[in-house]
Design a protein around this motif. Structure first.
Motif, PDB file in Angstrom:
ATOM      1  N   ASP A 141      13.972   2.369   2.786  1.00  0.00           N
ATOM      2  CA  ASP A 141      14.232   2.348   1.340  1.00  0.00           C
ATOM      3  C   ASP A 141      13.163   3.078   0.530  1.00  0.00           C
ATOM      4  O   ASP A 141      13.244   3.124  -0.700  1.00  0.00           O
ATOM      5  CB  ASP A 141      14.366   0.908   0.845  1.00  0.00           C
ATOM      6  N   LEU A 142      12.155   3.633   1.201  1.00  0.00           N
ATOM      7  CA  LEU A 142      11.075   4.400   0.573  1.00  0.00           C
ATOM      8  C   LEU A 142      10.239   3.571  -0.407  1.00  0.00           C
ATOM      9  O   LEU A 142       9.474   4.115  -1.198  1.00  0.00           O
ATOM     10  CB  LEU A 142      11.635   5.639  -0.143  1.00  0.00           C
ATOM     11  N   LYS A 143      10.352   2.242  -0.329  1.00  0.00           N
ATOM     12  CA  LYS A 143       9.569   1.386  -1.225  1.00  0.00           C
ATOM     13  C   LYS A 143       8.185   1.118  -0.647  1.00  0.00           C
ATOM     14  O   LYS A 143       8.047   0.737   0.518  1.00  0.00           O
ATOM     15  CB  LYS A 143      10.286   0.045  -1.444  1.00  0.00           C
ATOM     16  N   ASN A 144       7.168   1.311  -1.467  1.00  0.00           N
ATOM     17  CA  ASN A 144       5.815   0.944  -1.067  1.00  0.00           C
ATOM     18  C   ASN A 144       5.594  -0.551  -1.247  1.00  0.00           C
ATOM     19  O   ASN A 144       6.128  -1.159  -2.182  1.00  0.00           O
ATOM     20  CB  ASN A 144       4.777   1.672  -1.930  1.00  0.00           C
ATOM     21  N   ASN A 145       4.792  -1.130  -0.378  1.00  0.00           N
ATOM     22  CA  ASN A 145       4.268  -2.457  -0.645  1.00  0.00           C
ATOM     23  C   ASN A 145       3.196  -2.328  -1.721  1.00  0.00           C
ATOM     24  O   ASN A 145       2.736  -1.223  -2.037  1.00  0.00           O
ATOM     25  CB  ASN A 145       3.664  -3.056   0.629  1.00  0.00           C
ATOM     26  N   PHE A 146       2.786  -3.455  -2.291  1.00  0.00           N
ATOM     27  CA  PHE A 146       1.675  -3.417  -3.241  1.00  0.00           C
ATOM     28  C   PHE A 146       0.454  -2.860  -2.513  1.00  0.00           C
ATOM     29  O   PHE A 146       0.254  -3.095  -1.317  1.00  0.00           O
ATOM     30  CB  PHE A 146       1.369  -4.803  -3.780  1.00  0.00           C
ATOM     31  N   PHE A 147      -0.361  -2.114  -3.243  1.00  0.00           N
ATOM     32  CA  PHE A 147      -1.506  -1.482  -2.605  1.00  0.00           C
ATOM     33  C   PHE A 147      -2.693  -1.414  -3.557  1.00  0.00           C
ATOM     34  O   PHE A 147      -2.562  -1.631  -4.770  1.00  0.00           O
ATOM     35  CB  PHE A 147      -1.143  -0.069  -2.123  1.00  0.00           C
ATOM     36  N   ILE A 148      -3.844  -1.094  -2.993  1.00  0.00           N
ATOM     37  CA  ILE A 148      -5.037  -0.777  -3.775  1.00  0.00           C
ATOM     38  C   ILE A 148      -5.543   0.575  -3.293  1.00  0.00           C
ATOM     39  O   ILE A 148      -5.706   0.787  -2.090  1.00  0.00           O
ATOM     40  CB  ILE A 148      -6.143  -1.832  -3.609  1.00  0.00           C
ATOM     41  N   ALA A 149      -5.758   1.487  -4.222  1.00  0.00           N
ATOM     42  CA  ALA A 149      -6.328   2.789  -3.890  1.00  0.00           C
ATOM     43  C   ALA A 149      -7.829   2.739  -4.125  1.00  0.00           C
ATOM     44  O   ALA A 149      -8.282   2.334  -5.201  1.00  0.00           O
ATOM     45  CB  ALA A 149      -5.687   3.879  -4.745  1.00  0.00           C
ATOM     46  N   PHE A 150      -8.580   3.149  -3.112  1.00  0.00           N
ATOM     47  CA  PHE A 150     -10.041   3.091  -3.167  1.00  0.00           C
ATOM     48  C   PHE A 150     -10.641   4.493  -3.159  1.00  0.00           C
ATOM     49  O   PHE A 150     -10.287   5.321  -2.313  1.00  0.00           O
ATOM     50  CB  PHE A 150     -10.602   2.324  -1.961  1.00  0.00           C
ATOM     51  N   ALA A 151     -11.559   4.750  -4.079  1.00  0.00           N
ATOM     52  CA  ALA A 151     -12.343   5.978  -4.044  1.00  0.00           C
ATOM     53  C   ALA A 151     -13.386   5.853  -2.928  1.00  0.00           C
ATOM     54  O   ALA A 151     -13.682   4.742  -2.466  1.00  0.00           O
ATOM     55  CB  ALA A 151     -13.022   6.209  -5.389  1.00  0.00           C
ATOM     56  N   PRO A 152     -13.975   6.964  -2.488  1.00  0.00           N
ATOM     57  CA  PRO A 152     -14.938   6.919  -1.371  1.00  0.00           C
ATOM     58  C   PRO A 152     -16.121   5.984  -1.588  1.00  0.00           C
ATOM     59  O   PRO A 152     -16.635   5.425  -0.620  1.00  0.00           O
ATOM     60  CB  PRO A 152     -15.414   8.376  -1.273  1.00  0.00           C
ATOM     61  N   ILE A 153     -16.530   5.776  -2.830  1.00  0.00           N
ATOM     62  CA  ILE A 153     -17.691   4.924  -3.097  1.00  0.00           C
ATOM     63  C   ILE A 153     -17.475   3.499  -2.596  1.00  0.00           C
ATOM     64  O   ILE A 153     -18.433   2.779  -2.291  1.00  0.00           O
ATOM     65  CB  ILE A 153     -18.020   4.923  -4.610  1.00  0.00           C
ATOM     66  N   LEU A 154     -16.209   3.080  -2.469  1.00  0.00           N
ATOM     67  CA  LEU A 154     -15.908   1.707  -2.046  1.00  0.00           C
ATOM     68  C   LEU A 154     -15.455   1.627  -0.582  1.00  0.00           C
ATOM     69  O   LEU A 154     -15.051   0.566  -0.119  1.00  0.00           O
ATOM     70  CB  LEU A 154     -14.819   1.107  -2.945  1.00  0.00           C
ATOM     71  N   LYS A 155     -15.545   2.731   0.132  1.00  0.00           N
ATOM     72  CA  LYS A 155     -15.006   2.781   1.495  1.00  0.00           C
ATOM     73  C   LYS A 155     -15.619   1.728   2.414  1.00  0.00           C
ATOM     74  O   LYS A 155     -14.930   1.139   3.246  1.00  0.00           O
ATOM     75  CB  LYS A 155     -15.228   4.172   2.080  1.00  0.00           C
ATOM     76  N   ASN A 156     -16.907   1.470   2.259  1.00  0.00           N
ATOM     77  CA  ASN A 156     -17.586   0.534   3.158  1.00  0.00           C
ATOM     78  C   ASN A 156     -17.560  -0.911   2.674  1.00  0.00           C
ATOM     79  O   ASN A 156     -17.953  -1.814   3.406  1.00  0.00           O
ATOM     80  CB  ASN A 156     -19.035   0.984   3.374  1.00  0.00           C
ATOM     81  N   ILE A 157     -17.110  -1.109   1.428  1.00  0.00           N
ATOM     82  CA  ILE A 157     -17.101  -2.474   0.878  1.00  0.00           C
ATOM     83  C   ILE A 157     -15.716  -2.854   0.341  1.00  0.00           C
ATOM     84  O   ILE A 157     -15.601  -3.814  -0.420  1.00  0.00           O
ATOM     85  CB  ILE A 157     -18.164  -2.645  -0.232  1.00  0.00           C
ATOM     86  N   TYR A 158     -14.687  -2.126   0.744  1.00  0.00           N
ATOM     87  CA  TYR A 158     -13.362  -2.370   0.177  1.00  0.00           C
ATOM     88  C   TYR A 158     -12.860  -3.787   0.439  1.00  0.00           C
ATOM     89  O   TYR A 158     -12.099  -4.349  -0.354  1.00  0.00           O
ATOM     90  CB  TYR A 158     -12.360  -1.343   0.696  1.00  0.00           C
ATOM     91  N   LYS A 159     -13.293  -4.397   1.554  1.00  0.00           N
ATOM     92  CA  LYS A 159     -12.821  -5.749   1.879  1.00  0.00           C
ATOM     93  C   LYS A 159     -13.276  -6.778   0.856  1.00  0.00           C
ATOM     94  O   LYS A 159     -12.673  -7.859   0.746  1.00  0.00           O
ATOM     95  CB  LYS A 159     -13.259  -6.134   3.282  1.00  0.00           C
ATOM     96  N   ASP A 160     -14.315  -6.461   0.110  1.00  0.00           N
ATOM     97  CA  ASP A 160     -14.773  -7.357  -0.954  1.00  0.00           C
ATOM     98  C   ASP A 160     -13.713  -7.537  -2.042  1.00  0.00           C
ATOM     99  O   ASP A 160     -13.750  -8.528  -2.778  1.00  0.00           O
ATOM    100  CB  ASP A 160     -16.059  -6.836  -1.599  1.00  0.00           C
ATOM    101  N   PHE A 161     -12.788  -6.597  -2.125  1.00  0.00           N
ATOM    102  CA  PHE A 161     -11.740  -6.644  -3.152  1.00  0.00           C
ATOM    103  C   PHE A 161     -10.423  -7.187  -2.609  1.00  0.00           C
ATOM    104  O   PHE A 161      -9.407  -7.118  -3.295  1.00  0.00           O
ATOM    105  CB  PHE A 161     -11.527  -5.245  -3.734  1.00  0.00           C
ATOM    106  N   LEU A 162     -10.455  -7.745  -1.416  1.00  0.00           N
ATOM    107  CA  LEU A 162      -9.233  -8.275  -0.799  1.00  0.00           C
ATOM    108  C   LEU A 162      -9.265  -9.788  -0.701  1.00  0.00           C
ATOM    109  O   LEU A 162      -8.373 -10.398  -0.116  1.00  0.00           O
ATOM    110  CB  LEU A 162      -9.047  -7.654   0.599  1.00  0.00           C
ATOM    111  N   ARG A 163     -10.276 -10.397  -1.270  1.00  0.00           N
ATOM    112  CA  ARG A 163     -10.443 -11.839  -1.131  1.00  0.00           C
ATOM    113  C   ARG A 163      -9.663 -12.587  -2.209  1.00  0.00           C
ATOM    114  O   ARG A 163      -9.523 -12.098  -3.319  1.00  0.00           O
ATOM    115  CB  ARG A 163     -11.935 -12.217  -1.232  1.00  0.00           C
TER     116      ARG A 163
END
Length: 270
Positions: A248-270
């Motif tokens: 159906d070409l539908k995306n799930n909800f997502f978060i787009a991260f810039a490179p500055i958050l690449k190593n700490i992105y999991k902090d925004f998934l809590r």
């Protein structure tokens, strides 16, 4: 592949010119999903299909001309296109509407092009291509003689700031998104359509939470551009990098991260 990207860039610029022929008109109809469609959407779609058909023998899937999952899956490459992303912005004359063209290889965007016709700015990139741009007079020069060498190299800039900046949409904001901004004390930057991905790629913003509906054609070109600088889209349902190739070409909800958050992105998934 570089020549293919150059020809696709020409297609995006020409589609943007076609869209501007209708800019300022307020007539529209509603599709089955209650989203608006204008003559600009239709004209851009027809032009893009006509031009892409001439430069490569790949299937073309657009918001206005869908093809089946089988047709997409049976081919190594296919085009994924939004001929006018941000129709509500187009009607409101905010200037933040775009042409999105992505070349897909199965479930992966190889390169993407985002053209902002009202601002005469174009961005293009892919994980194995790099990040490039064109603007103003350079667009005409490129049209006259398309060449990879005429693209301006762009780079992600990691700015120092006290608060992270998050993208939000004027027309597609959500309660969950507002709560996310509050929870992580994000400074809000409101901008339309896939221009959000360009701001992420340039380092002007750091994060873009999307907690309401979107389709694969909304994100593929911007995803490719963000990947070109080391950023990524995180699928909140699968808990992995956003994938393409759904029925159906539908995306799930997502978060787009810039490179500055690449190593700490999991902090925004809590």
């Amino acid at each position: 592949m570089q020549k293919l990207l150059s020809e696709a860039i020409v297609t995006a610029i020409l589609a943007g010119k076609k869209i501007l022929e209708f800019y300022g008109r307020t007539e529209y109809e509603l599709k089955d999903d209650r989203s608006p469609i204008t003559q600009a959407d239709i004209a851009s779609n027809e032009l893009i299909i006509r031009h892409l058909s001439k430069i490569a023998p790949f299937p073309i899937c657009t918001e206005e001309s869908l093809i089946s999952l089988q047709e997409r899956s049976n081919n190594e490459f296919y085009w994924l296109v939004d001929p006018l992303d941000g129709t509500k912005d187009f009607l409101a004359q905010t200037d933040h509407f775009t042409v999105n063209i992505a070349l897909m290889r199965k479930h992966y965007p190889i390169f993407g092009i985002i053209y902002i016709p009202a601002l005469e700015k174009l961005y293009a990139g892919g994980e194995k291509f790099g990040f490039y741009g064109l603007r103003n007079e350079n667009l005409k020069t490129f049209l006259d003689s398309p060449s990879w060498k005429k693209l301006n190299v762009l780079r992600y800039c990691q700015y120092s700031r006290l608060r992270l900046i998050g993208c939000d949409s004027k027309f597609h904001s959500s309660v969950e998104g507002l709560e996310f901004f509050k929870k992580y004390n994000l400074k809000k930057y409101i901008i339309g359509s896939s221009v959000k991905f360009c701001t992420l790629g340039l380092g002007l913003v750091d994060i873009y939470p999307r907690f309401n509906g979107s389709k694969e054609w909304d994100t593929a070109a911007g995803d490719a551009i963000l990947r070109s600088v080391g950023g990524f889209l995180y699928d909140l349902k699968t808990q992995d990098i956003l994938q393409y190739g759904k029925e159906d070409l539908k995306n799930n909800f997502f978060i787009a991260f810039a490179p500055i958050l690449k190593n700490i992105y999991k902090d925004f998934l809590r």
